[in-house]
Design a protein around this motif. Structure first.
Motif, mmCIF file in Angstrom:
data_model
loop_
_atom_site.group_PDB
_atom_site.id
_atom_site.type_symbol
_atom_site.label_atom_id
_atom_site.label_comp_id
_atom_site.label_asym_id
_atom_site.label_seq_id
_atom_site.Cartn_x
_atom_site.Cartn_y
_atom_site.Cartn_z
ATOM 1 N N GLU A 1 0.692 -1.214 -0.035
ATOM 2 C CA GLU A 1 -0.024 0.060 -0.047
ATOM 3 C C GLU A 1 0.813 1.263 -0.099
ATOM 4 O OE1 GLU A 1 -2.969 -0.395 3.488
ATOM 5 O OE2 GLU A 1 -3.900 -1.891 2.273
ATOM 6 N N ASP A 2 1.863 1.141 -0.737
ATOM 7 C CA ASP A 2 3.005 2.488 -0.750
ATOM 8 C C ASP A 2 3.296 2.369 -2.334
ATOM 9 O OD1 ASP A 2 5.197 3.977 -0.916
ATOM 10 O OD2 ASP A 2 6.279 2.869 0.898
ATOM 11 N N PRO A 3 2.963 3.436 -3.102
ATOM 12 C CA PRO A 3 3.017 3.603 -4.548
ATOM 13 C C PRO A 3 4.585 3.731 -4.883
ATOM 14 C CG PRO A 3 2.420 5.702 -3.639
ATOM 15 C CD PRO A 3 2.064 4.634 -2.519
ATOM 16 N N ASP A 4 5.471 3.914 -3.755
ATOM 17 C CA ASP A 4 6.965 4.094 -4.159
ATOM 18 C C ASP A 4 7.821 3.080 -3.566
ATOM 19 O OD1 ASP A 4 6.913 6.315 -5.514
ATOM 20 O OD2 ASP A 4 6.424 7.401 -3.624
ATOM 21 N N PHE A 5 7.270 1.855 -2.993
ATOM 22 C CA PHE A 5 8.099 0.869 -2.135
ATOM 23 C C PHE A 5 8.836 0.186 -2.984
ATOM 24 C CE2 PHE A 5 8.964 -3.168 -0.070
ATOM 25 C CZ PHE A 5 8.936 -2.606 1.296
ATOM 26 N N ALA A 6 8.380 -0.491 -4.301
ATOM 27 C CA ALA A 6 9.373 -1.151 -4.986
ATOM 28 C C ALA A 6 10.456 -0.386 -5.291
ATOM 29 C CB ALA A 6 8.399 -1.474 -6.258
ATOM 30 N N THR A 7 10.385 0.791 -5.914
ATOM 31 C CA THR A 7 11.343 1.730 -6.400
ATOM 32 C C THR A 7 12.482 1.918 -5.203
ATOM 33 O OG1 THR A 7 10.176 2.742 -7.866
ATOM 34 C CG2 THR A 7 12.222 3.721 -7.059
ATOM 35 N N ARG A 8 11.843 2.157 -3.997
ATOM 36 C CA ARG A 8 12.716 2.211 -2.818
ATOM 37 C C ARG A 8 13.464 1.307 -2.309
ATOM 38 N NH1 ARG A 8 8.911 4.606 -0.304
ATOM 39 N NH2 ARG A 8 8.286 3.103 0.895
ATOM 40 N N LEU A 9 12.766 0.029 -2.580
ATOM 41 C CA LEU A 9 13.386 -1.413 -2.175
ATOM 42 C C LEU A 9 14.579 -1.652 -3.126
ATOM 43 C CD1 LEU A 9 13.080 -4.306 -0.782
ATOM 44 C CD2 LEU A 9 11.667 -4.783 -3.143
ATOM 45 N N ILE A 10 14.786 -1.214 -4.528
ATOM 46 C CA ILE A 10 15.825 -1.493 -5.031
ATOM 47 C C ILE A 10 16.847 -0.371 -4.834
ATOM 48 C CG2 ILE A 10 16.754 -1.458 -7.435
ATOM 49 C CD1 ILE A 10 14.813 -3.823 -6.410
ATOM 50 N N THR A 11 16.563 0.920 -4.767
ATOM 51 C CA THR A 11 17.380 2.193 -4.235
ATOM 52 C C THR A 11 18.241 2.068 -2.932
ATOM 53 O OG1 THR A 11 15.623 3.521 -3.678
ATOM 54 C CG2 THR A 11 16.361 3.886 -5.890
ATOM 55 N N GLU A 12 17.357 1.466 -2.003
ATOM 56 C CA GLU A 12 18.002 1.098 -0.759
ATOM 57 C C GLU A 12 19.138 -0.068 -0.982
ATOM 58 O OE1 GLU A 12 14.928 0.675 2.095
ATOM 59 O OE2 GLU A 12 14.537 2.805 1.885
ATOM 60 N N ALA A 13 18.901 -1.015 -1.784
ATOM 61 C CA ALA A 13 19.485 -2.212 -1.921
ATOM 62 C C ALA A 13 20.905 -1.787 -2.627
ATOM 63 C CB ALA A 13 19.047 -3.314 -2.762
ATOM 64 N N LEU A 14 20.673 -0.760 -3.921
ATOM 65 C CA LEU A 14 21.883 -0.392 -4.289
ATOM 66 C C LEU A 14 22.648 0.346 -3.563
ATOM 67 C CD1 LEU A 14 20.016 0.598 -7.893
ATOM 68 C CD2 LEU A 14 21.735 -1.428 -7.173
ATOM 69 N N SER A 15 22.028 1.329 -2.700
ATOM 70 C CA SER A 15 22.710 2.023 -1.812
ATOM 71 C C SER A 15 23.587 1.250 -0.826
ATOM 72 C CB SER A 15 22.063 3.130 -0.973
ATOM 73 O OG SER A 15 21.268 4.015 -1.804
ATOM 74 N N SER A 16 23.076 0.415 -0.363
ATOM 75 C CA SER A 16 23.569 -0.630 0.881
ATOM 76 C C SER A 16 24.875 -1.221 0.043
ATOM 77 C CB SER A 16 22.863 -1.406 1.564
ATOM 78 O OG SER A 16 22.061 -2.506 0.697
ATOM 79 N N ALA A 17 24.678 -1.918 -1.170
ATOM 80 C CA ALA A 17 25.674 -2.559 -2.135
ATOM 81 C C ALA A 17 26.928 -1.389 -2.120
ATOM 82 C CB ALA A 17 25.289 -2.868 -3.388
ATOM 83 N N ASP A 18 26.593 -0.208 -2.545
ATOM 84 C CA ASP A 18 27.641 0.812 -2.724
ATOM 85 C C ASP A 18 28.273 0.956 -1.392
ATOM 86 O OD1 ASP A 18 26.988 1.132 -5.441
ATOM 87 O OD2 ASP A 18 25.713 2.856 -4.928
#
Length: 178
Positions: free
Chosen positions: A159-176
């Motif tokens: 129920e969050d229109p940005d969750f999927a995008t945020r999920l990936i950006t956070e994963a990319l940020s933590s990988a960096d």
């Protein structure tokens, strides 16, 4: 036993570019004021048309990485509730793709379902697909639609229109950071 389709052997690709396209589509669909933005559509088309062969391969691999990451999240979420991700996600995805004959030709649906099942069982979707030959032009829209539909499914579940995008950006940020 290790598989040749194990994600550790898969190229990650250009996840950022793939996510930009999917996020743009998500925002375009949910912009209730004006619907799909023709200017945004033109920019996305111009971007993809400007890609060379290696960049196209990177974008394809990036889209498959998104599918893998989305399905991993969905698998973990479903398992937390005692449910099988394949049973609950694939039929809905296939039914939705069948309602999109302009974007997803019927003959592409089994391949896209296979990508999602591969990812849902812990295999790399791009390595799974590669064993059947090169990508075809007819598979480009269905691949984008598959990543989009998985992102939209995740957004609806949370129920969050940005969750999927945020999920990936956070994963990319933590990988960096690693």
């Amino acid at each position: 036993m290790s598989s040749p389709c194990d994600p550790e052997y898969a190229p990650v690709g250009d996840v950022g570019a793939a996510l930009m396209i999917i996020d743009s589509r998500l925002k375009g669909i949910h912009d209730t004021k004006s619907g799909t933005d023709p200017e945004q559509e033109a920019l996305t088309h111009h971007f993809t048309a400007s890609l060379g062969p290696s960049e196209v391969d990177g974008l394809l691999d990036g889209a498959c990485t998104l599918i893998y990451m989305f399905m991993t999240w969905l698998r973990n979420t479903h398992e937390d509730h005692g449910k099988d991700v394949i049973e609950y996600v694939v039929p809905t995805l296939v039914a939705t793709m069948r309602m999109m004959p302009k974007s997803v030709r019927p003959e592409a649906i089994p391949t896209m379902a296979g990508l999602v099942i591969a990812a849902g069982t812990g295999l790399s979707p791009n390595l799974w697909r590669k064993q059947y030959g090169d990508w075809t032009r007819a598979e480009m829209n269905p691949l984008e639609a598959t990543a989009f539909l998985l992102a939209e499914h995740i957004n609806r579940i949370t129920e969050d229109p940005d969750f999927a995008t945020r999920l990936i950006t956070e994963a990319l940020s933590s990988a960096d950071e690693d």
